[in-house]
Every structure is written in structure tokens, then in C-alpha cells.
Design a protein around this motif. Structure first.
Motif, PDB file in Angstrom:
ATOM      1  N   ALA A   1      44.547  38.473  39.414  1.00 20.45           N
ATOM      2  CA  ALA A   1      44.743  37.084  39.015  1.00 20.45           C
ATOM      3  C   ALA A   1      43.556  36.662  38.150  1.00 20.45           C
ATOM      4  CB  ALA A   1      44.852  36.188  40.237  1.00 20.45           C
ATOM      5  N   GLU A   2      43.813  35.651  37.325  1.00 17.05           N
ATOM      6  CA  GLU A   2      42.740  35.104  36.481  1.00 17.05           C
ATOM      7  C   GLU A   2      42.346  33.734  37.022  1.00 17.05           C
ATOM      8  OE1 GLU A   2      43.854  34.553  32.384  1.00 17.05           O
ATOM      9  OE2 GLU A   2      41.908  33.681  31.833  1.00 17.05           O
ATOM     10  N   ALA A   3      41.057  33.534  37.222  1.00 15.85           N
ATOM     11  CA  ALA A   3      40.565  32.234  37.672  1.00 15.85           C
ATOM     12  C   ALA A   3      40.516  31.280  36.485  1.00 15.85           C
ATOM     13  CB  ALA A   3      39.165  32.396  38.278  1.00 15.85           C
TER      14      ALA A   3
ATOM     15  N   VAL B   1      37.379  36.445  35.538  1.00 12.20           N
ATOM     16  CA  VAL B   1      36.713  35.168  35.306  1.00 12.20           C
ATOM     17  C   VAL B   1      36.444  35.058  33.814  1.00 12.20           C
ATOM     18  CG1 VAL B   1      34.409  34.170  35.571  1.00 12.20           C
ATOM     19  CG2 VAL B   1      35.644  34.955  37.587  1.00 12.20           C
ATOM     20  N   ASN B   2      36.673  33.883  33.257  1.00 16.34           N
ATOM     21  CA  ASN B   2      36.394  33.671  31.826  1.00 16.34           C
ATOM     22  C   ASN B   2      34.912  33.365  31.613  1.00 16.34           C
ATOM     23  OD1 ASN B   2      39.158  33.565  30.356  1.00 16.34           O
ATOM     24  ND2 ASN B   2      39.447  32.376  32.240  1.00 16.34           N
ATOM     25  N   ILE B   3      34.354  34.013  30.606  1.00 17.03           N
ATOM     26  CA  ILE B   3      32.938  33.830  30.285  1.00 17.03           C
ATOM     27  C   ILE B   3      32.852  33.174  28.916  1.00 17.03           C
ATOM     28  CG2 ILE B   3      30.818  35.128  29.731  1.00 17.03           C
ATOM     29  CD1 ILE B   3      31.511  35.136  32.680  1.00 17.03           C
TER      30      ILE B   3
ATOM     31  N   LEU C   1      35.535  40.361  33.941  1.00 15.71           N
ATOM     32  CA  LEU C   1      35.184  39.257  33.055  1.00 15.71           C
ATOM     33  C   LEU C   1      36.077  39.266  31.820  1.00 15.71           C
ATOM     34  CD1 LEU C   1      31.265  39.416  33.065  1.00 15.71           C
ATOM     35  CD2 LEU C   1      32.771  38.289  34.699  1.00 15.71           C
ATOM     36  N   GLU C   2      36.400  38.078  31.338  1.00 11.79           N
ATOM     37  CA  GLU C   2      37.136  37.940  30.084  1.00 11.79           C
ATOM     38  C   GLU C   2      36.247  37.232  29.085  1.00 11.79           C
ATOM     39  OE1 GLU C   2      40.990  36.137  30.541  1.00 11.79           O
ATOM     40  OE2 GLU C   2      41.547  37.492  32.173  1.00 11.79           O
ATOM     41  N   ILE C   3      36.070  37.861  27.930  1.00  7.08           N
ATOM     42  CA  ILE C   3      35.235  37.293  26.876  1.00  7.08           C
ATOM     43  C   ILE C   3      36.109  37.142  25.645  1.00  7.08           C
ATOM     44  CG2 ILE C   3      33.089  37.606  25.577  1.00  7.08           C
ATOM     45  CD1 ILE C   3      32.391  39.804  27.732  1.00  7.08           C
TER      46      ILE C   3
ATOM     47  N   VAL D   1      38.718  41.716  26.433  1.00  5.95           N
ATOM     48  CA  VAL D   1      38.618  40.827  25.277  1.00  5.95           C
ATOM     49  C   VAL D   1      39.796  39.865  25.333  1.00  5.95           C
ATOM     50  CG1 VAL D   1      38.683  40.667  22.774  1.00  5.95           C
ATOM     51  CG2 VAL D   1      37.399  42.502  23.863  1.00  5.95           C
ATOM     52  N   ASP D   2      39.478  38.580  25.467  1.00  8.90           N
ATOM     53  CA  ASP D   2      40.494  37.528  25.600  1.00  8.90           C
ATOM     54  C   ASP D   2      40.922  37.039  24.219  1.00  8.90           C
ATOM     55  OD1 ASP D   2      42.130  35.715  26.867  1.00  8.90           O
ATOM     56  OD2 ASP D   2      40.512  34.689  27.935  1.00  8.90           O
ATOM     57  N   ASP D   3      42.119  36.479  24.140  1.00  7.20           N
ATOM     58  CA  ASP D   3      42.632  35.868  22.913  1.00  7.20           C
ATOM     59  C   ASP D   3      42.603  36.843  21.741  1.00  7.20           C
ATOM     60  OD1 ASP D   3      42.643  33.695  24.560  1.00  7.20           O
ATOM     61  OD2 ASP D   3      40.974  32.659  23.609  1.00  7.20           O
TER      62      ASP D   3
ATOM     63  N   VAL E   1      42.367  44.636  26.465  1.00 11.28           N
ATOM     64  CA  VAL E   1      42.534  43.548  25.506  1.00 11.28           C
ATOM     65  C   VAL E   1      43.687  42.666  25.960  1.00 11.28           C
ATOM     66  CG1 VAL E   1      41.562  44.600  23.429  1.00 11.28           C
ATOM     67  CG2 VAL E   1      43.948  45.007  23.990  1.00 11.28           C
ATOM     68  N   LYS E   2      43.507  41.366  25.762  1.00 16.76           N
ATOM     69  CA  LYS E   2      44.558  40.416  26.111  1.00 16.76           C
ATOM     70  C   LYS E   2      45.142  39.838  24.826  1.00 16.76           C
ATOM     71  CE  LYS E   2      44.331  38.092  29.881  1.00 16.76           C
ATOM     72  NZ  LYS E   2      43.996  37.011  30.844  1.00 16.76           N
ATOM     73  N   LEU E   3      46.390  40.154  24.564  1.00 17.53           N
ATOM     74  CA  LEU E   3      47.062  39.669  23.356  1.00 17.53           C
ATOM     75  C   LEU E   3      47.277  38.175  23.467  1.00 17.53           C
ATOM     76  CD1 LEU E   3      49.869  42.366  22.990  1.00 17.53           C
ATOM     77  CD2 LEU E   3      47.753  42.194  21.656  1.00 17.53           C
TER      78      LEU E   3
ATOM     79  N   ALA F   1      49.513  41.015  28.056  1.00 15.62           N
ATOM     80  CA  ALA F   1      50.111  40.003  27.187  1.00 15.62           C
ATOM     81  C   ALA F   1      50.035  38.660  27.897  1.00 15.62           C
ATOM     82  CB  ALA F   1      51.552  40.364  26.876  1.00 15.62           C
ATOM     83  N   GLU F   2      49.557  37.632  27.166  1.00 14.99           N
ATOM     84  CA  GLU F   2      49.365  36.296  27.742  1.00 14.99           C
ATOM     85  C   GLU F   2      50.461  35.343  27.299  1.00 14.99           C
ATOM     86  OE1 GLU F   2      45.177  34.705  27.973  1.00 14.99           O
ATOM     87  OE2 GLU F   2      45.260  35.291  25.868  1.00 14.99           O
ATOM     88  N   GLY F   3      50.753  34.388  28.145  1.00 15.91           N
ATOM     89  CA  GLY F   3      51.612  33.274  27.733  1.00 15.91           C
ATOM     90  C   GLY F   3      53.090  33.605  27.606  1.00 15.91           C
TER      91      GLY F   3
HETATM   92 MG    MG Z   1      41.254  34.207  29.907  1.00 20.42          MG
END
Ligand code: MG
Ligand code: C2E
Ligand code: MG
Ligand code: MG
Length: 283
Positions: free
Chosen positions: A58-60, A116-118, A147-149, A177-179, A198-200, A234-236
Motif C-alpha cells: 500500500a502507499e501512504a 512513502v512519498n518523499i 520510498l517513492e521519489i 520513481v513516481d509520476d 517505476v510508477k507510470l 500503473a497509477e490512477g
Molecule cells: Mg506516490
């Protein structure tokens, strides 16, 4: 150009919108200095493992319910705190909360992970973030912390970021790597950093089914990422058809409202350990 600019002898002055701060922002900054994270809490958005159909991570995601101004979106207050050098205090709190929650989740699934997002500002503060995290890991409680950066955070001051990410990996912390896709970094460039995932970005996923160009980019990104040894999230994702298409393209992990919205941790527990979307075609 220089000569003419100085020709009349007047000094330069650069105006930016920041010189006219929004009065609400001043309240937020004042109250943050006063009360810190008192009115903040974490929600957790499940991540679906597309090979097993289970929620293993899960992502906080932080929420700030201001007593007078109401809910303030993180997309607003995180950059505000970053600009004013205050974000590290939030980040530390988020990490401590997430580590505590991780222990509870791991009694149910010993391999559960929380990311966790950084903020980019956390990385520029020398290697203090790494020390802070390491200090908390004395008892091995860091297992499963990720961590997500954001892409733009990774590439800014890249030599430094590269070192910090390498230190994190040595400490057993995986970085994503976020976004991804919102900046100009290529996968081959990012693969020089010690990242695992990587997060698309949602902007690619959103119109994927109608836009064959986006779909081709996603398919080849997944392929190249795998060649480089990276996992892809994949996000969203908001509908089943997109989820199905991504599963067929070999995407590793999926996140989005079609699976679950960000929820309190107690609502996360019942989702763990069972198979979701049993009809989903997985390779
Ligand atoms: Mg994130
Ligand atoms: P992000 O890390 O890319 O998180 C994904 C955002 O998309 C979250 O918004 C999430 O609620 C939203 N989302 C997830 N699935 C869907 C979907 O299917 N459809 C749509 N329309 N949206 C979806 P949120 O929670 O408002 O967070 C926004 C951004 O704020 C995050 O983007 C992240 O960059 C930042 N953020 C959130 N929590 C933290 C935190 O604790 N620390 C830091 N530094 N940044 C945070
Ligand atoms: Mg993102
Ligand atoms: Mg985002």
C-alpha cells in the motif's frame, strides 16, 4: 545584451508570485509551525499485485484536515512546505507512522510493503534522511518500507540523489520513481539510479484505451523496464478494461480507484490475503 540591460544604471529586480503570498498559505504555515502534524493523518491506497491478484503493498498518502480551512490537498501543502524548508518534519512523521503501520500489517502478511512519498527537498538535505531511516531500523523493523521519489525530484541534483538512493538501497530500502513520464527523463537514464520500480503517471493511463499512441508508449515502457530489471506500477486506473489491458501488457502492479481509494489502515486489513478480480486474465 548585458551592456544594454545595465545601460541606464538601474539595478535588476525579479518579481515572482511568491512575493504576494496567498493569505491562506500564511495561515497554513503559521499553524504548521505551531501544531506540526497534529491535524494530519495517513490513508493507505492498496497496490494490486497483478501476478497473484493480491494486495501485497500500500502507499501512504497524507491528509491534512485543518480545523478552520478544512481539508487541504497534499498536492498543495507539500510543495508549500517544501518551498519554505519545512517539509522534512512532515516526511519524518510519515516515515515513523508508516513503520508502525507496517508492523501491524506484517502480522497479517509477513511480506507486506508500505511505500512513502518523499519530497525532492528531503533528498537535498545531505544524507540526513538516510541516517534518520537507518536509526529507525535498528530492530529490523524497516523490512517492507519503500520510498517513492518523483521523476523531477530524482533528476534534480542527480549526482547527489544517485548517492542517496544508493545508500538507501544498502540500508535495504527500495526506491520507486513516481509520476514517471511527466518529466523528460528516459528509462535508461533512470536505470543508472539504484531504483527498483517505476510508477507510470496517471496522465498516460487515463486515456490509454482510446489513445493507441499512449498504449504503445506504455507497452514499450513496460518491456524496456523489465529488460532493465525494473518493476512497473500503473497509477490512477479507474476502470476494469484498463486494468485488464495493463495486466495483459505484463504490468507488475496496479493502483487506482477501480481497485481501492486511499483508505484508513483498518479498512486495508480485510483486503489483504484474498484474491481480487478473479476474472482478470494474468498472462
Ligand atoms: Mg506516490
Ligand atoms: P502521488 O504519489 O502520485 O499519488 C497518487 C495520487 O493520485 C493520490 O492523490 C491519489 O489519491 C490519487 N489517485 C489514486 N488513484 C487514483 C485514481 O484512480 N484516479 C484519480 N483521479 N486519482 C487517483 P493525493 O493523495 O491527493 O496525493 C497527491 C500527491 O501529493 C501525491 O501524488 C504525492 O506526490 C503527494 N503526497 C501525498 N502524500 C504525501 C506524503 O506523505 N509526502 C509527500 N512528500 N508527498 C505526498
Ligand atoms: Mg504518482
Ligand atoms: Mg502525482
Amino acid at each position: 545584451a548585458y551592456a544594454s540591460a545595465y545601460a541606464d544604471g538601474k539595478p535588476w529586480c525579479i518579481y515572482t508570485p511568491q512575493l504576494q503570498p496567498d493569505p491562506r498559505d500564511l495561515i497554513l504555515l503559521h499553524d504548521f509551525r505551531q501544531h506540526g502534524t497534529r491535524d494530519m493523518r495517513l490513508l493507505y491506497q492498496p497496490k494490486l499485485d497483478l501476478t497473484s491478484g493480491r494486495i501485497r503493498e500500500a502507499e501512504a498518502l497524507i491528509r491534512w484536515h485543518h480545523p478552520r480551512l478544512g481539508p487541504i490537498p497534499p498536492g498543495h501543502f507539500i510543495p508549500l512546505l517544501e518551498r519554505t524548508g519545512l517539509v522534512t518534519r512532515v516526511t519524518r512523521w510519515v516515515i515513523e507512522e508508516a513503520i508502525e503501520e507496517l508492523a501491524r500489517c506484517r502480522t497479517r502478511d509477513p511480506d507486506f510493503g508500505i511505500s512513502v512519498n518523499i519530497a525532492a527537498g528531503d533528498l537535498s538535505d545531505d544524507a540526513r534522511l538516510v541516517d534518520f531511516i537507518r536509526d529507525r531500523g535498528a530492530s529490523g523493523s524497516l523490512r517492507g518500507l519503500r520510498l517513492e521519489i518523483t521523476e523531477t525530484g530524482v533528476i534534480q541534483d542527480h549526482d547527489h540523489t544517485q548517492r542517496v538512493i544508493a545508500m538507501l538501497r544498502e540500508a535495504g530500502i527500495h526506491c520507486a520513481v513516481d509520476d514517471f513520464g511527466t518529466g523528460y527523463a528516459s528509462l535508461s537514464y533512470l536505470s543508472k539510479f539504484a531504483i527498483e520500480e517505476v510508477k507510470l503517471d496517471r496522465s498516460f493511463i487515463r486515456n490509454m484505451l482510446e489513445n493507441s499512441r499512449d498504449q504503445a508508449i506504455i507497452a514499450s515502457t513496460i518491456e524496456l523496464a523489465h529488460t532493465l530489471g525494473l518493476k512497473v506500477t500503473a497509477e490512477g486506473i479507474e476502470d476494469r478494461e484498463t486494468l485488464q489491458a495493463l495486466a495483459e501488457m505484463g504490468c507488475d502492479t496496479a493502483q487506482g480507484y477501480v481497485i481501492a481509494r486511499p483508505i484508513p489502515a483498518t479498512e486495508l486489513y480485510p483486503l489483504m490475503g484474498r484474491r481480487h478480480f478473479p476474472s482478470l486474465r494474468i498472462d
